[in-house]
Design a protein around this motif. Structure first.
Motif, PDB file in Angstrom:
ATOM      1  N   PHE A  31     -36.705 -33.495 -16.984  1.00  0.00           N
ATOM      2  CA  PHE A  31     -36.036 -33.494 -15.687  1.00  0.00           C
ATOM      3  C   PHE A  31     -34.819 -32.584 -15.678  1.00  0.00           C
ATOM      4  O   PHE A  31     -34.273 -32.303 -14.629  1.00  0.00           O
ATOM      5  N   SER A  52     -40.201 -42.132 -17.044  1.00  0.00           N
ATOM      6  CA  SER A  52     -39.946 -40.868 -16.353  1.00  0.00           C
ATOM      7  C   SER A  52     -39.479 -41.127 -14.932  1.00  0.00           C
ATOM      8  O   SER A  52     -38.555 -40.463 -14.448  1.00  0.00           O
ATOM      9  N   VAL A  68     -35.861 -42.099 -14.997  1.00  0.00           N
ATOM     10  CA  VAL A  68     -34.964 -40.969 -15.262  1.00  0.00           C
ATOM     11  C   VAL A  68     -34.897 -40.068 -14.028  1.00  0.00           C
ATOM     12  O   VAL A  68     -33.824 -39.588 -13.653  1.00  0.00           O
ATOM     13  N   ILE A 100     -36.909 -48.124 -22.970  1.00  0.00           N
ATOM     14  CA  ILE A 100     -37.437 -47.479 -24.173  1.00  0.00           C
ATOM     15  C   ILE A 100     -37.038 -48.276 -25.408  1.00  0.00           C
ATOM     16  O   ILE A 100     -37.847 -48.505 -26.313  1.00  0.00           O
ATOM     17  N   LEU A 101     -35.798 -48.742 -25.424  1.00  0.00           N
ATOM     18  CA  LEU A 101     -35.335 -49.553 -26.558  1.00  0.00           C
ATOM     19  C   LEU A 101     -36.240 -50.774 -26.741  1.00  0.00           C
ATOM     20  O   LEU A 101     -36.705 -51.077 -27.837  1.00  0.00           O
ATOM     21  N   SER A 123     -38.306 -42.837 -32.611  1.00  0.00           N
ATOM     22  CA  SER A 123     -39.241 -42.586 -31.516  1.00  0.00           C
ATOM     23  C   SER A 123     -38.598 -42.871 -30.166  1.00  0.00           C
ATOM     24  O   SER A 123     -38.800 -42.133 -29.197  1.00  0.00           O
ATOM     25  N   ALA A 124     -37.815 -43.959 -30.100  1.00  0.00           N
ATOM     26  CA  ALA A 124     -37.176 -44.309 -28.831  1.00  0.00           C
ATOM     27  C   ALA A 124     -36.242 -43.193 -28.392  1.00  0.00           C
ATOM     28  O   ALA A 124     -36.291 -42.724 -27.247  1.00  0.00           O
ATOM     29  N   PHE A 173     -39.727 -50.084 -28.050  1.00  0.00           N
ATOM     30  CA  PHE A 173     -39.850 -49.859 -29.482  1.00  0.00           C
ATOM     31  C   PHE A 173     -39.488 -51.096 -30.290  1.00  0.00           C
ATOM     32  O   PHE A 173     -40.000 -51.286 -31.390  1.00  0.00           O
ATOM     33  N   ILE A 218     -44.936 -33.427 -24.929  1.00  0.00           N
ATOM     34  CA  ILE A 218     -45.681 -34.680 -24.854  1.00  0.00           C
ATOM     35  C   ILE A 218     -46.678 -34.768 -26.001  1.00  0.00           C
ATOM     36  O   ILE A 218     -46.777 -35.790 -26.679  1.00  0.00           O
ATOM     37  N   PHE A 239     -44.818 -35.566 -29.069  1.00  0.00           N
ATOM     38  CA  PHE A 239     -44.471 -36.979 -29.200  1.00  0.00           C
ATOM     39  C   PHE A 239     -45.696 -37.812 -29.569  1.00  0.00           C
ATOM     40  O   PHE A 239     -45.614 -38.731 -30.385  1.00  0.00           O
ATOM     41  N   LEU A 242     -38.282 -40.113 -27.305  1.00  0.00           N
ATOM     42  CA  LEU A 242     -38.945 -40.200 -25.999  1.00  0.00           C
ATOM     43  C   LEU A 242     -37.939 -40.025 -24.869  1.00  0.00           C
ATOM     44  O   LEU A 242     -38.176 -39.262 -23.916  1.00  0.00           O
ATOM     45  N   LEU A 243     -36.792 -40.698 -24.994  1.00  0.00           N
ATOM     46  CA  LEU A 243     -35.785 -40.566 -23.940  1.00  0.00           C
ATOM     47  C   LEU A 243     -35.310 -39.116 -23.848  1.00  0.00           C
ATOM     48  O   LEU A 243     -35.153 -38.562 -22.750  1.00  0.00           O
ATOM     49  N   PHE A 265     -48.213 -33.652 -14.411  1.00  0.00           N
ATOM     50  CA  PHE A 265     -46.965 -33.264 -15.059  1.00  0.00           C
ATOM     51  C   PHE A 265     -47.043 -31.891 -15.693  1.00  0.00           C
ATOM     52  O   PHE A 265     -46.143 -31.481 -16.390  1.00  0.00           O
ATOM     53  N   PRO A 323     -48.825 -43.819 -28.412  1.00  0.00           N
ATOM     54  CA  PRO A 323     -49.830 -42.882 -27.941  1.00  0.00           C
ATOM     55  C   PRO A 323     -50.937 -42.735 -28.976  1.00  0.00           C
ATOM     56  O   PRO A 323     -50.713 -43.055 -30.135  1.00  0.00           O
ATOM     57  N   ILE A 349     -37.918 -36.967 -22.060  1.00  0.00           N
ATOM     58  CA  ILE A 349     -37.930 -37.180 -20.610  1.00  0.00           C
ATOM     59  C   ILE A 349     -36.721 -36.500 -19.973  1.00  0.00           C
ATOM     60  O   ILE A 349     -36.817 -35.882 -18.905  1.00  0.00           O
ATOM     61  N   LEU A 350     -35.557 -36.577 -20.659  1.00  0.00           N
ATOM     62  CA  LEU A 350     -34.364 -35.909 -20.126  1.00  0.00           C
ATOM     63  C   LEU A 350     -34.565 -34.392 -20.067  1.00  0.00           C
ATOM     64  O   LEU A 350     -34.151 -33.743 -19.107  1.00  0.00           O
TER      65      LEU A 350
END
Lengths: 473, 469
Positions: free
Chosen positions: B179, A387, A390, A402-403, B167-168, A406, B127, B130, B171-172, B67, A374, B175-176
């Motif tokens: 939701f 998103s 998920v 995502i893995l 970071s990975a 990165f 967001i 991040f 981010l996950l 969002f 970003p 997002i979790l």
């Protein structure tokens, strides 16, 4: 707000301008007038981008000649393809060995692209894809004798792809002889029918050649590396995206009832494609090959949204397609220019950031955006994709995505690190200066990647409108 | 009403643009001016919060309206303290870098890093958090690989690989969270107040993911191995910013995680154990170091582990202590790295064997080093004392006597550091002249950091009133 009538006029105008472009390209090819072709062609393409964009903002749905349907989805893609076509045309002028021939073929290629985006029947889709593939083969050959090998590779694989696709179409014919995309849902068999499952697999295989999905993508690095770089930019920025548009219209209009059958296949393909592209990219020494593998992994990300198989997923895929289009065309434009200066491998790029600030900064931004850092547009696309996965409960897909995303920063980071290492500076032959065509194309791509990255609202809004209209078909 | 946040971001952005466009000789002044404006505005925010007891907010702009993501900044009590720390360290780094030594790239990267840090500590949704996190990672990567010392390439790559993992996971996790909340939201304040509504199973995955991400950044044993290389191979200013500010990305995130996920309480004992192991590990490794910057790196890791003790105690006083600890660590470690940079310049080496009798060469450097150590080890009147006091009161009330075990690591570190001081700083000059003495710019850097170390150490009620509100 425009009246419905003026929307219709806009659609006619857009196609008329495209016809004019084809005619001017043919005329230029016959008379071998390179400058005239460029001076007429470039404004025509730019105008056509604006026309298709205003068709999209009009938001209505228009049928043309019974074979094209302009609705927000197709209009958005037509505008995107016209925009990327304009950029390709711009960078090809200086670097194409036979620009007039290229112009003539480029018109047909654009017609094929628009045909796929606005297709109402399987026939239009298949013909459009073939038109794109054949024009590309000839564009590569026109560049010179050394290009025969990649051209033949592309031709043979295109031929296999089209025959597989036609086989699938033949199976659909037994259920619905009209072959219309929108008419099939009612007349098709119940999900789970063997013939239909086979047809779905064949469709996926056929499109996978063009969209460079694993395991049908072994040709990609060779052809990307062997083709002239302006064509490589086109292959990565347009041809591949056309296949994704065909996948979307075929699977979400024609076969939308069977999403439970094809969604797991796409999920598996997405995971394999991402890993294949990223792992192979780790060991590349040549910059063009590196971008070829990176664009394979990007195809994997785009596929996540298709595997999710709802309007949110498609919206995310559309944003990612738009993002990658501009990132990869921008990156290949810089690579094209550097190649003409004799820089090809990552080692050649050592110290490049000091020799040309333009190349260093723009390539860094494109690569960071591809890696999903970003606040660039590549991040927006990936955020939406993960998103959507998920949201649908596909946690493994999102996690692996995502893995991968990165992991990819590592090899982009290696190139960036090489560009800013001080080792090669003393050896390097001094400053490099880009020409106006490259600077203009790269500036447009940078503006899109950075500005829409900082403020992604409009592009997400557009993608969501397009995606909803696709599901409303 | 002054639009503090707008001025801060405008100053930093303008600084970046100007430093990139103008010639090298202006870089130093641009850096100092931009960071000075940031410092003044942040102190204004702190003053405003102290007097009125209300959060300072910035105007909201739509970012991804679909969002509910908006660009909006807020100085909560926690972030006000971290903003103050960031602004002080940033200003000290800019001031101490020196007119001749500041290249264009260095100024741009420093301001970009400052932008990321200020944005991260004041972002009101995950967001933005991040985005600034990753901008910070990119800025740091370039800072190490562009300005560092001999092994900078491998250090930068190692840092990048660890950061990517973080970071990975982050981010996950984000997002979790989105939701998982009943009304899908990224808003930090909303998640803190409604975190208990997230289903337990999802909370567990979120907790594990984010804990790993923040653990890498803090860093905590066993995910710390990027740290020593990154801190050591960076330039002096790079080390100050990375150790002082970047590590707080992780600590601040950890604090938020414990506030957002009520399930964290279930694991607090294990986390205390992890923090204690991490603290003792850091000290034991530090004893073995011969490179002064590596030694300080491991002392920094020790302090971050102590901060984790305060966070894990899940008591109000422990949390306040950990916030204060972040301030103390940021100022103290930045000072130590700045001094280490000067010492390296004086002796041409970072090896403790060659560093002898600093006090004869430059008294101000020697005494700054000692005062920095006082702050890090929690000697009264310094900011570190307040932090350690609060953290261990919190830890004692949560875990009883077990909570005090990590104090042993601080005692060990104190002994080690006083040994270093007596051997290298005050004694043992064998007549050789130092070829280089610290510049006025570096001394100005010392004094800025020392001023705030003692100001916040002697007047702790200012920030504690803000934190407590």
């Amino acid at each position: 707000m425009l009246a419905p009538n003026s929307d219709l006029m806009l659609v006619y105008a857009a196609f008329a301008v495209l016809a004019l472009f084809i005619a001017s390209g043919l005329a230029a090819a016959l008379h071998r007038r390179k400058n005239v072709a460029f001076l007429i062609g470039l404004p025509l393409l730019a105008i056509d981008t604006a026309l298709f964009l205003s068709v999209f903002t009009g938001g209505s749905s228009t049928t043309l000649l019974g074979i094209f349907e302009m609705y927000p989805f197709s209009a958005l893609f037509a505008a995107l393809f016209m925009a990327s076509g304009t950029l390709i045309y711009l960078i090809s002028y200086r670097y194409s060995n036979d620009f007039t021939g290229f112009s003539a073929l480029f018109g047909f290629m654009l017609l094929g692209v628009i045909g796929v985006a606005a297709s109402t029947s399987l026939v239009t889709t298949v013909v459009g894809i073939e038109l794109v593939a054949l024009s590309t083969v000839f564009m590569i050959i026109l560049d010179g004798k050394s290009r025969v090998e990649p051209a033949v590779k592309l031709f043979i694989l295109g031929a296999i792809a089209i025959s597989v696709l036609l086989f699938a179409v033949a199976m659909m014919f037994s259920y619905d002889p009209s072959l219309l995309l929108s008419g099939f849902t009612a007349s098709g068999p119940a999900p789970g029918s063997y013939i239909l499952t086979l047809a779905i697999i064949l469709f996926i295989a056929g499109f996978s050649f063009e969209a460079s999905l694993f395991p049908f993508n072994l040709w990609v690095p060779d052809v990307y590396q062997g083709a002239p770089t302006n064509i490589t930019a086109m292959l990565a920025g347009m041809n591949k995206k056309v296949a994704f548009v065909a996948i979307m219209t075929t699977f979400f209009v024609l076969l939308s009832r069977y999403s439970a059958t094809f969604s797991p296949i796409f999920e598996l393909l997405a995971i394999l494609t991402m890993f294949f592209g990223n792992i192979m990219a780790f060991v590349q020494k040549d910059v063009k090959r590196l971008f070829a593998y990176s664009s394979i992994s990007q195809a994997g990300y785009i596929l996540i949204g298709i595997a999710v198989a709802d309007s949110f997923g498609i919206e995310a895929s559309i944003v990612q397609i738009a993002a990658h289009m501009f990132m990869v065309i921008g990156a290949f434009s810089v690579v094209l220019w550097l190649e003409s200066k004799g820089l090809r491998s990552i080692d050649d790029y050592s110290g490049l950031g000091y020799r040309s600030k333009f190349a260093g900064i723009s390539l860094s931004i494109f690569m960071l955006s591809m890696a999903g850092v970003p606040p660039l547009l590549g991040f927006t696309g990936k955020l939406l994709l993960f998103s959507s996965a998920v949201d649908k409960g596909m946690l493994i897909l999102a996690g692996l995505g995502i893995l991968n995303s990165f992991m990819s920063i590592y090899y982009y980071g290696k190139v960036i690190g090489s560009m800013y290492s001080k080792k090669g500076v003393s050896v390097g032959s001094g400053k490099l200066f880009a020409n106006g065509y490259i600077i203009a194309a790269v500036a447009v791509c940078l503006a899109v990647v950075v500005l829409f990255g900082l403020y992604p609202g409009p592009i997400i809004h557009a993608a969501s409108a397009a995606s909803l209209s696709l599901f409303g078909m | 009403m002054i639009p503090e946040f707008s001025i801060i971001f405008a100053a930093l952005t303008l600084g970046i643009v100007l430093a990139a466009l103008l010639e090298k000789r202006f870089s130093y002044y641009i850096g100092v001016a931009a960071t000075a404006i940031v410092l003044i505005m942040v102190l204004l925010i702190v003053a405003y919060e102290y007097i009125l007891g209300a959060n300072v907010m910035a105007q909201t702009y739509a970012y991804i309206p679909q969002f509910g993501v908006h660009v909006s900044f807020i100085a909560t009590p926690i972030s006000a303290v971290l903003l103050a720390m960031t602004a002080i360290v940033l200003f000290a780094a800019a001031l101490s870098s020196g007119r001749e030594e500041t290249s264009k790239g260095a100024a741009v990267l420093m301001l970009l890093f400052g932008l990321a840090a200020i944005g991260l500590f004041s972002s009101s949704n995950l967001i933005l958090f991040f985005i600034f996190w990753d901008v910070g990672v990119v800025a740091t990567f370039f800072m190490i690989s562009y300005m560092g010392s001999a092994n900078r390439r491998s250090a930068a790559l190692k840092f990048l690989v660890y950061s990517l993992g973080a970071s990975a996971a982050l981010l996950l996790g984000i997002i979790l969270i989105y939701f998982g909340t009943p009304v899908h939201s990224f808003n930090i304040a909303y998640i803190i107040s409604h975190g208990s509504l997230i289903p337990i199973g999802i909370q567990e995955s979120i907790f594990v993911l984010l804990f790993v991400a923040f653990m890498i950044k803090m860093p905590i044993f066993p995910l710390h191995s990027w740290m020593a290389d990154a801190y050591t191979e960076s330039s002096t200013q790079g080390s100050m910013l990375i150790s002082g500010v970047l590590s707080k990305f992780g600590a601040y995130g950890m604090l938020l995680l414990f506030l957002m996920m009520p399930i964290a309480a279930k694991y607090s004992t294990y986390i205390l154990a992890l923090a204690a192991i991490s603290a003792f590990y850091a000290v034991l490794v530090a004893i073995n170091q011969s490179d002064i910057k590596r030694l300080i790196s491991y002392i920094s890791m020790l302090d971050m582990s102590i901060i984790l003790v305060g966070i894990a105690s899940i008591t109000v006083i422990g949390r306040e202590g950990s916030i204060y600890g972040m301030l103390a660590h940021g100022l103290g470690i930045a000072l130590l790295f700045l001094v280490a940079g000067s010492i390296e310049g004086m002796f041409g080496s970072r090896s403790i064997k060659f560093i002898r009798g600093v006090v004869e060469g430059s008294a101000s450097t020697a005494y700054s080093f000692m005062l920095g150590i006082f702050s890090i080890t929690g000697v009264p009147l310094t900011v570190g004392f307040i932090a350690d006091l609060l953290i261990f009161i919190g830890a004692f009330s949560a875990f009883g006597l077990y909570g005090l075990i990590p104090l042993g690591a601080i005692l060990l570190a104190g002994g080690l550091l006083y040994l270093v001081v007596s051997r290298s700083i005050v004694n043992g000059r064998n007549g050789t002249e130092a070829p280089y003495l610290p510049t006025a710019a570096q001394k100005a850097g010392y004094s800025v950091l020392l001023l705030f170390i003692f100001a916040f150490g002697m007047l702790p009620f200012i920030l504690l009133k803000i934190i407590g509100s």
